[in-house]
Enzyme design. Structure first.
Site, PDB file in Angstrom:
ATOM      1  N   ASP A 121       0.819  -1.216   0.000  1.00  0.00           N
ATOM      2  CA  ASP A 121       0.000   0.000   0.000  1.00  0.00           C
ATOM      3  C   ASP A 121       0.854   1.268   0.000  1.00  0.00           C
ATOM      4  O   ASP A 121       0.462   2.289  -0.546  1.00  0.00           O
ATOM      5  CB  ASP A 121      -0.914  -0.016   1.229  1.00  0.00           C
ATOM      6  N   VAL A 163       3.431  -3.633   5.675  1.00  0.00           N
ATOM      7  CA  VAL A 163       4.088  -3.444   4.382  1.00  0.00           C
ATOM      8  C   VAL A 163       3.134  -3.762   3.229  1.00  0.00           C
ATOM      9  O   VAL A 163       3.281  -3.219   2.138  1.00  0.00           O
ATOM     10  CB  VAL A 163       5.349  -4.330   4.280  1.00  0.00           C
ATOM     11  N   GLU A 164       2.144  -4.577   3.486  1.00  0.00           N
ATOM     12  CA  GLU A 164       1.244  -5.008   2.415  1.00  0.00           C
ATOM     13  C   GLU A 164      -0.019  -4.143   2.361  1.00  0.00           C
ATOM     14  O   GLU A 164       0.005  -3.053   1.823  1.00  0.00           O
ATOM     15  CB  GLU A 164       0.962  -6.502   2.570  1.00  0.00           C
ATOM     16  N   HIS A 165      -1.119  -4.569   2.981  1.00  0.00           N
ATOM     17  CA  HIS A 165      -2.337  -3.748   2.940  1.00  0.00           C
ATOM     18  C   HIS A 165      -2.306  -2.610   3.960  1.00  0.00           C
ATOM     19  O   HIS A 165      -3.049  -1.640   3.811  1.00  0.00           O
ATOM     20  CB  HIS A 165      -3.566  -4.624   3.173  1.00  0.00           C
TER      21      HIS A 165
END
Length: 357
Positions: A121, A163-165
């Protein structure tokens, strides 16, 4: 006299044209035979011995694998599957609305993004390669370190990963989804008996229901189901080599893997061959047990042709190179060029997308 010569000339012309035409037909037949002979012989066994060998190979394959068509169908209400698909595609499941589940697991590109590491994201890269969601529910564990038991539990991991969503908490996402009128109606329809149908758990369960539909039939499945010409001779040679070289030790079952943790680099340091820039210690990072150093979940090999780059860090681009590296690191054998070509050809028979993709 002129008339006679004209007739003779006409006869000569007709004969010449006939000769050229006959030669062309004969040439085409020979050419077509030379081009198509291998495919014909490969796809349609012509002797009882060919059929016997094909039957023996199929019986051997059935010991280690299973056709998708033989698996019990997981039934879910259609509205739950539709809800799961909508959530899978929705960028509002990321904090700043930049990515969805489909961003890293693109359904049109066989459930991956074909990047070594995926941006999240905030555009920061994840630590490991994004595996495909196709057939993932057939795996006995999820993530490269096997820390999640099923696709429902896995679906929640990236959502809360910074780190992702980058969703700060379960409550944050619940509040956001509860504020969307369309989701209010859809969740109430799917979970009519719940006082509060929109929870983090119902979100991940709906996504899981959708992912459990991602099991398209490949040519290999059709061959197991009795279509003898679904695989050609090279693919069958590759299957034979795949079994004989003991690749089936880790890559077995209906998903061709996904059910065990194994050290990557049994017979050497993996980074020496993969040229990995970062040495990932695998399961060791979770357990701090020395025996778990460099252990990773063995990936399923269905759709492996299209889910490049390979390995936990996406360090190898070509499937042929990955096959050769696995031979050296895992079975301590230098596969011949022909064996690599045959095994690679067989693995490509595992490629499949749902009809609507």
């Amino acid at each position: 006299m002129k008339l006679k010569r004209s007739k003779e000339n006409l006869i000569y012309k007709i004969a010449f044209v006939g000769f050229i035409g006959g030669f062309a037909v004969l040439f085409n037949q020979c050419t077509n035979k030379s081009v198509g002979e291998t495919e014909k012989l490969a796809q349609k066994p012509e002797t009882s011995e060919d059929l016997k060998e094909d039957k023996a190979l199929k019986e051997k394959a059935e010991i280690y694998f299973a056709s998708i068509s033989s698996l019990p169908k997981q039934e879910f209400p259609e509205e739950k599957i539709e809800l799961g698909e909508k959530l899978f595609m929705d960028t509002r499941l990321s904090k700043d609305g930049n990515i969805s589940c489909n961003s890293c697991h693109n359904l049109k590109t066989y459930g991956v993004d074909n990047l070594p590491l995926s941006p999240g994201d905030t555009d920061e890269l994840g630590a490991r390669n994004s595996p495909t969601v196709f057939y993932a529910h057939l795996h006995g564990m999820q993530f490269w370190d096997g820390r999640a038991k099923d696709v429902e539990e896995q679906a929640g991991g990236p959502i809360l990963n910074p780190v992702e969503h980058n969703i700060p908490s379960e409550e944050f996402l619940e509040e956001r989804i509860r504020g969307i009128e369309e989701y209010q109606e859809m969740f109430a329809n799917v979970y009519p008996d719940s006082a509060q149908p929109i929870t983090f758990e119902t979100i991940t369960k709906a996504i899981g229901a959708f992912e459990r539909q991602l099991t398209p039939l490949s040519r290999f499945d059709k061959w197991l189901d009795g279509e003898n010409d679904a695989l050609n001779s090279q693919e069958k040679d590759g299957l034979t080599a795949f079994i004989d070289k003991q690749c089936i030790t880790c890559h077995n079952g209906p998903a061709f893997g996904g059910n065990m943790l194994q050290k990557f680099g049994i017979n050497g340091d993996y980074w020496e061959l993969t040229k990995s820039e970062i040495i990932d210690h695998g399961l060791f990072d979770l357990t701090q047990e020395e025996r778990d150093r460099y252990k990773f979940k063995t990936p399923g090999l269905r759709n492996v042709e299209m889910t490049f780059p390979y390995f936990h860090d996406g360090s190898v681009e070509k499937l042929e190179d990955a096959v050769r590296i696995m031979g050296q690191l895992q079975i301590n054998e230098e596969l011949t060029d022909q064996e690599v070509k045959d095994i690679t050809a067989f693995l490509k028979s595992l490629t499949a997308l749902p009809e609507n993709e």
